[in-house]
Motif scaffolding. Structure first.
Motif, PDB file in Angstrom:
ATOM      1  N   PHE A  16       5.280  -5.449  -8.483  1.00  0.00           N
ATOM      2  CA  PHE A  16       5.558  -4.644  -7.287  1.00  0.00           C
ATOM      3  C   PHE A  16       4.530  -5.064  -6.235  1.00  0.00           C
ATOM      4  N   GLY A  17       4.998  -5.322  -5.028  1.00  0.00           N
ATOM      5  CA  GLY A  17       4.094  -5.898  -4.022  1.00  0.00           C
ATOM      6  C   GLY A  17       4.075  -7.409  -4.154  1.00  0.00           C
ATOM      7  N   GLY A  18       5.179  -7.963  -4.680  1.00  0.00           N
ATOM      8  CA  GLY A  18       5.284  -9.405  -4.940  1.00  0.00           C
ATOM      9  C   GLY A  18       5.247 -10.270  -3.693  1.00  0.00           C
ATOM     10  N   THR A  19       5.325  -9.652  -2.501  1.00  0.00           N
ATOM     11  CA  THR A  19       5.234 -10.442  -1.262  1.00  0.00           C
ATOM     12  C   THR A  19       3.885 -10.211  -0.574  1.00  0.00           C
ATOM     13  N   GLY A  20       2.987  -9.532  -1.253  1.00  0.00           N
ATOM     14  CA  GLY A  20       1.707  -9.151  -0.629  1.00  0.00           C
ATOM     15  C   GLY A  20       0.636 -10.223  -0.752  1.00  0.00           C
ATOM     16  N   ASP A  21      -0.487  -9.906  -0.146  1.00  0.00           N
ATOM     17  CA  ASP A  21      -1.620 -10.833  -0.081  1.00  0.00           C
ATOM     18  C   ASP A  21      -2.215 -11.107  -1.471  1.00  0.00           C
ATOM     19  N   LEU A  22      -2.352 -10.064  -2.271  1.00  0.00           N
ATOM     20  CA  LEU A  22      -2.959 -10.241  -3.594  1.00  0.00           C
ATOM     21  C   LEU A  22      -2.069 -11.101  -4.495  1.00  0.00           C
ATOM     22  N   ALA A  23      -0.751 -10.842  -4.417  1.00  0.00           N
ATOM     23  CA  ALA A  23       0.196 -11.637  -5.208  1.00  0.00           C
ATOM     24  C   ALA A  23       0.098 -13.109  -4.815  1.00  0.00           C
ATOM     25  N   ARG A  24       0.015 -13.347  -3.518  1.00  0.00           N
ATOM     26  CA  ARG A  24      -0.001 -14.721  -2.986  1.00  0.00           C
ATOM     27  C   ARG A  24      -1.289 -15.453  -3.362  1.00  0.00           C
ATOM     28  N   ARG A  25      -2.415 -14.773  -3.208  1.00  0.00           N
ATOM     29  CA  ARG A  25      -3.702 -15.461  -3.383  1.00  0.00           C
ATOM     30  C   ARG A  25      -4.172 -15.502  -4.829  1.00  0.00           C
ATOM     31  N   LYS A  26      -3.830 -14.458  -5.595  1.00  0.00           N
ATOM     32  CA  LYS A  26      -4.423 -14.340  -6.935  1.00  0.00           C
ATOM     33  C   LYS A  26      -3.408 -14.321  -8.070  1.00  0.00           C
ATOM     34  N   ASP A  94      12.622  -0.136  -3.073  1.00  0.00           N
ATOM     35  CA  ASP A  94      11.906   0.780  -2.199  1.00  0.00           C
ATOM     36  C   ASP A  94      11.171   1.791  -3.076  1.00  0.00           C
ATOM     37  N   ALA A  95       9.852   1.715  -3.044  1.00  0.00           N
ATOM     38  CA  ALA A  95       9.056   2.593  -3.910  1.00  0.00           C
ATOM     39  C   ALA A  95       9.300   4.065  -3.608  1.00  0.00           C
ATOM     40  N   LYS A  96       9.721   4.350  -2.377  1.00  0.00           N
ATOM     41  CA  LYS A  96       9.877   5.748  -1.993  1.00  0.00           C
ATOM     42  C   LYS A  96      11.342   6.192  -1.974  1.00  0.00           C
ATOM     43  N   PHE A 118       1.279  -3.041 -10.449  1.00  0.00           N
ATOM     44  CA  PHE A 118       1.355  -2.230  -9.226  1.00  0.00           C
ATOM     45  C   PHE A 118       0.433  -2.857  -8.173  1.00  0.00           C
ATOM     46  N   SER A 119       0.888  -3.916  -7.517  1.00  0.00           N
ATOM     47  CA  SER A 119       0.061  -4.555  -6.495  1.00  0.00           C
ATOM     48  C   SER A 119       0.486  -4.049  -5.110  1.00  0.00           C
ATOM     49  N   VAL A 120       0.413  -2.745  -4.981  1.00  0.00           N
ATOM     50  CA  VAL A 120       0.805  -2.069  -3.729  1.00  0.00           C
ATOM     51  C   VAL A 120      -0.290  -1.067  -3.388  1.00  0.00           C
ATOM     52  N   ALA A 121      -0.170  -0.417  -2.237  1.00  0.00           N
ATOM     53  CA  ALA A 121      -1.162   0.593  -1.861  1.00  0.00           C
ATOM     54  C   ALA A 121      -1.188   1.694  -2.923  1.00  0.00           C
ATOM     55  N   VAL A 146      -2.764  -1.353 -12.722  1.00  0.00           N
ATOM     56  CA  VAL A 146      -3.034  -0.764 -11.408  1.00  0.00           C
ATOM     57  C   VAL A 146      -4.276  -1.400 -10.802  1.00  0.00           C
ATOM     58  N   GLU A 147      -4.182  -1.637  -9.503  1.00  0.00           N
ATOM     59  CA  GLU A 147      -5.240  -2.322  -8.757  1.00  0.00           C
ATOM     60  C   GLU A 147      -6.248  -1.313  -8.230  1.00  0.00           C
ATOM     61  N   LYS A 148      -7.363  -1.837  -7.769  1.00  0.00           N
ATOM     62  CA  LYS A 148      -8.331  -0.983  -7.109  1.00  0.00           C
ATOM     63  C   LYS A 148      -7.854  -0.729  -5.673  1.00  0.00           C
ATOM     64  N   PRO A 149      -8.237   0.291  -4.966  1.00  0.00           N
ATOM     65  CA  PRO A 149      -9.174   1.302  -5.426  1.00  0.00           C
ATOM     66  C   PRO A 149      -8.484   2.374  -6.275  1.00  0.00           C
TER      67      PRO A 149
HETATM   68  P1  NAD Z   1      -0.279  -6.140   1.151  1.00  0.00           P
HETATM   69  O1  NAD Z   1      -0.218  -5.139   2.255  1.00  0.00           O
HETATM   70  O2  NAD Z   1      -0.494  -7.561   1.487  1.00  0.00           O
HETATM   71  O3  NAD Z   1       1.105  -6.064   0.342  1.00  0.00           O
HETATM   72  C1  NAD Z   1       1.713  -4.850   0.044  1.00  0.00           C
HETATM   73  C2  NAD Z   1       2.990  -5.087  -0.765  1.00  0.00           C
HETATM   74  O4  NAD Z   1       3.544  -3.806  -1.051  1.00  0.00           O
HETATM   75  C3  NAD Z   1       4.058  -5.900  -0.068  1.00  0.00           C
HETATM   76  O5  NAD Z   1       4.652  -6.760  -1.009  1.00  0.00           O
HETATM   77  C4  NAD Z   1       5.071  -4.840   0.379  1.00  0.00           C
HETATM   78  O6  NAD Z   1       6.400  -5.296   0.449  1.00  0.00           O
HETATM   79  C5  NAD Z   1       4.937  -3.843  -0.739  1.00  0.00           C
HETATM   80  N1  NAD Z   1       5.364  -2.507  -0.319  1.00  0.00           N
HETATM   81  C6  NAD Z   1       4.839  -1.740   0.662  1.00  0.00           C
HETATM   82  N2  NAD Z   1       5.542  -0.575   0.759  1.00  0.00           N
HETATM   83  C7  NAD Z   1       6.505  -0.636  -0.182  1.00  0.00           C
HETATM   84  C8  NAD Z   1       7.547   0.240  -0.565  1.00  0.00           C
HETATM   85  N3  NAD Z   1       7.736   1.414   0.034  1.00  0.00           N
HETATM   86  N4  NAD Z   1       8.342  -0.124  -1.572  1.00  0.00           N
HETATM   87  C9  NAD Z   1       8.167  -1.311  -2.205  1.00  0.00           C
HETATM   88  N5  NAD Z   1       7.198  -2.185  -1.881  1.00  0.00           N
HETATM   89  C10 NAD Z   1       6.393  -1.852  -0.878  1.00  0.00           C
HETATM   90  O7  NAD Z   1      -1.355  -5.593   0.113  1.00  0.00           O
HETATM   91  P2  NAD Z   1      -2.285  -6.449  -0.886  1.00  0.00           P
HETATM   92  O8  NAD Z   1      -3.469  -6.918  -0.135  1.00  0.00           O
HETATM   93  O9  NAD Z   1      -1.458  -7.425  -1.619  1.00  0.00           O
HETATM   94  O10 NAD Z   1      -2.838  -5.314  -1.884  1.00  0.00           O
HETATM   95  C11 NAD Z   1      -2.061  -4.754  -2.923  1.00  0.00           C
HETATM   96  C12 NAD Z   1      -2.942  -3.844  -3.777  1.00  0.00           C
HETATM   97  O11 NAD Z   1      -3.994  -4.608  -4.327  1.00  0.00           O
HETATM   98  C13 NAD Z   1      -3.615  -2.714  -3.019  1.00  0.00           C
HETATM   99  O12 NAD Z   1      -3.766  -1.620  -3.892  1.00  0.00           O
HETATM  100  C14 NAD Z   1      -5.007  -3.276  -2.700  1.00  0.00           C
HETATM  101  O13 NAD Z   1      -5.953  -2.258  -2.540  1.00  0.00           O
HETATM  102  C15 NAD Z   1      -5.255  -4.063  -3.964  1.00  0.00           C
HETATM  103  N6  NAD Z   1      -6.221  -5.141  -3.815  1.00  0.00           N
HETATM  104  C16 NAD Z   1      -5.978  -6.184  -2.971  1.00  0.00           C
HETATM  105  C17 NAD Z   1      -6.898  -7.218  -2.873  1.00  0.00           C
HETATM  106  C18 NAD Z   1      -6.649  -8.404  -1.989  1.00  0.00           C
HETATM  107  O14 NAD Z   1      -7.479  -9.312  -2.040  1.00  0.00           O
HETATM  108  N7  NAD Z   1      -5.575  -8.462  -1.230  1.00  0.00           N
HETATM  109  C19 NAD Z   1      -8.063  -7.185  -3.638  1.00  0.00           C
HETATM  110  C20 NAD Z   1      -8.284  -6.122  -4.513  1.00  0.00           C
HETATM  111  C21 NAD Z   1      -7.343  -5.109  -4.586  1.00  0.00           C
END
Ligand code: NAD
Length: 483
Positions: A16-26, A94-96, A118-121, A146-149
């Motif tokens: 979950f959050g597969g398009t996010g920054d953490l998924a991409r980088r790590k 959609d998580a919500k 759970f790589s989402v907020a 589950v990710e931090k925080p």
């Molecule tokens: P991001 O904002 O880049 O990505 C968020 C992801 O959540 C996206 O894929 C988005 O599509 C998805 N999303 C948002 N709302 C959604 C919804 N309603 N339904 C489904 N998907 C939804 O965030 P990130 O930087 O990848 O961080 C993800 C988690 O990892 C957070 O908890 C953050 O605190 C934690 N984290 C991130 C890093 C980092 O380096 N980026 C480091 C440590 C912890």
């Protein structure tokens, strides 16, 4: 180095959050590297799940670009990348809301390990857990990561634990702290408990003090507004530095097993004395040619949030009574460096002339940039001229000693994700551990808030505020150089 790669069981891993920054980088580069090493069986599947409406093909293209950016070229053979991308699938959820969940349920396979990252907020953790349950997706043996925080104080961490526990048992919850996945951090345990050499000395009788440093050269940059709500204490000390402290100070667990290790870590947190206000120094970096000041980055001219913190802690038990632990972490410091340093006491009696000098042994465990362990021992300075003592390193840099080039030391996420699939929680935080860390953190933050303490300004590229140096000077000690 001959590496032994044992393939894990077939799995469905939903990010979950597969398009996010953490998924991409790590996360995705880590999975790719495990795939390259043959650890991922052919039946393994990774499903990206996020808000964006796109096809699996589009997501694969995006993942391919992420690999180009974050995986060394030498490891990106086109056939290997193509074979990895074939394992990927994508679904908009959609998580919500209800969108995508029934489809996700239909795509789950029987007879494979089921894991949900759970790589989402964190505000979405509860929604995800509820829907995985409501749509009958997660089986009783499913794992969630589950990710931090994990909370911002004790009350929010408790609430989060309660919510997750409505749907998942503690043995299914993997609270990630990527510091625990670092090769050197595990080596700290190997050094302590795999040798007879150190453990007899690992106590207040022989250890003068311990320093734990996590220094970063970057500022808070684009995430200033978010960081300003958190600060170094919540962002780094409550989790990463606390975990490093626990592994350094804990009693030997009876086995290298999840609850045995986590029970011992918990005892350390519970043994911490309250920290005196004079034993805490907070700072904020000033503007420099490297960039704006902390307050400008945070877009808050009146901010009292710390971008640097140093503190002196006491672990109140038999082993450590009288040995201070000095912790410090900060942004925009001289260089990027993380280490745990054990300063041993000087020999109780010197048989050599005063001119020979006397030195104490120092064991340093480097987490970054180049992971390794270094023990400084005293020898005679070679050559004529009588007995003069010098200290020299017995250095074990992993990159050299293990014949790997630096890039081959596995990333923390690689190990941790494979541990999730293997069902091994040893390197993940248990719910009570996280709560205990917040229970220790909260009064400290409340204390400086109530007193109206202001952080001291410090020069960008320095080792933090002068006051932090004084914290050790007044005890007749000094910090190690940061680079
Ligand atoms: P991001 O904002 O880049 O990505 C968020 C992801 O959540 C996206 O894929 C988005 O599509 C998805 N999303 C948002 N709302 C959604 C919804 N309603 N339904 C489904 N998907 C939804 O965030 P990130 O930087 O990848 O961080 C993800 C988690 O990892 C957070 O908890 C953050 O605190 C934690 N984290 C991130 C890093 C980092 O380096 N980026 C480091 C440590 C912890």
């Amino acid at each position: 180095m001959v590496s032994r790669v044992i393939p894990v069981e077939p799995f469905d891993l939903v990010i979950f959050g597969g398009t996010g920054d953490l998924a991409r980088r790590k996360i995705l580069p880590a999975l790719y590297r495990r795939f390259c090493d043959g650890q991922m069986p052919s039946e393994a599947r990774i499903i990206g799940a996020a808000r964006t409406q796109q096809s699996a093909g589009d997501w694969r293209g995006w993942v391919g670009e992420a690999l180009e950016e974050f995986v060394a070229a030498a490891r990106r053979e086109p056939q290997t990348v193509a074979a990895f991308l074939e394992r990927l699938d994508y679904l908009a959820v959609d998580a919500k809301g209800d969108g995508g969940w029934q489809e996700l349920c239909d795509r789950m396979r029987e007879g494979v390990v089921q894991a949900f990252y759970f790589s989402v907020a964190p505000s979405l953790f509860g929604d995800l857990a509820e829907r995985l349950h409501q749509f009958g997706i997660a089986r009783a043996d499913a794992r969630i990561v589950v990710e931090k925080p994990f909370g911002t104080d004790l009350a929010s961490a408790r609430a989060l634990n309660r919510t997750l526990s409505e749907y998942f048992s503690e043995t299914q919850i993997y609270r990630i702290d990527h510091y625990l996945g670092k090769e050197t951090v595990q080596n700290l345990m190997a050094v302590r408990f795999g040798n007879v050499l150190f453990e007899p000395l690992w106590n207040t009788q022989y250890v003068d003090h311990v320093q734990i440093t996590v220094a970063e050269s970057v500022g808070v940059g684009g995430r200033g507004a978010y960081y300003d709500q958190s600060g170094a204490m919540r962002d780094m000390v409550q989790n990463h530095l606390m975990q490093l402290l626990c592994l350094t100070a804990m009693e030997p667990p009876s086995r290298f097993e999840p609850d045995a290790v986590r029970d011992e870590k918990l005892k350390v947190i519970r043994a911490l004395d309250p920290v005196l206000p004079e034993d805490i120094v907070r700072g904020q970096y000033k503007a420099s040619d490297k960039g704006p000041s902390y307050r400008e980055d945070a877009e808050n001219e009146a901010s009292r949030t710390e971008s640097f913190i140093a503190m002196k802690l006491h672990v109140a038990n038999w082993r450590w009574n009288g040995t201070p632990f000095y912790l410090r972490t900060g942004k925009r410091l001289k260089s990027r460096k993380s280490e745990i340093v054990i300063h041993f006491k000087e020999p109780p009696h010197s048989i050599f002339d005063e001119d020979a000098g006397s030195r104490a042994n120092v064991l340093s465990i480097r987490l970054q940039p180049d992971e390794g362990i270094d023990l400084r021992v005293t020898i005679k300075e070679p050559g004529p001229g009588g007995m003069r003592l010098i200290d020299v390193p017995l250095d074990m840099s992993f990159a050299e000693a293990l014949g790997a080039d630096g890039a081959d030391v596995p990333d923390a996420y690689e190990r941790l994700i494979m541990d999730v699939i293997r069902g091994n929680q040893t390197l993940f935080m248990r719910g009570d551990e996280v709560e205990a860390a917040w229970a220790w953190t909260d009064p400290i933050i409340e204390g400086w808030t109530k007193r109206g303490d202001r952080p001291f300004p410090y020069d960008a590229g320095s080792a933090g505020p002068e006051e932090a140096l004084m914290l050790l000077h007044k005890d007749g000690r000094r910090w190690r150089e940061i680079g």
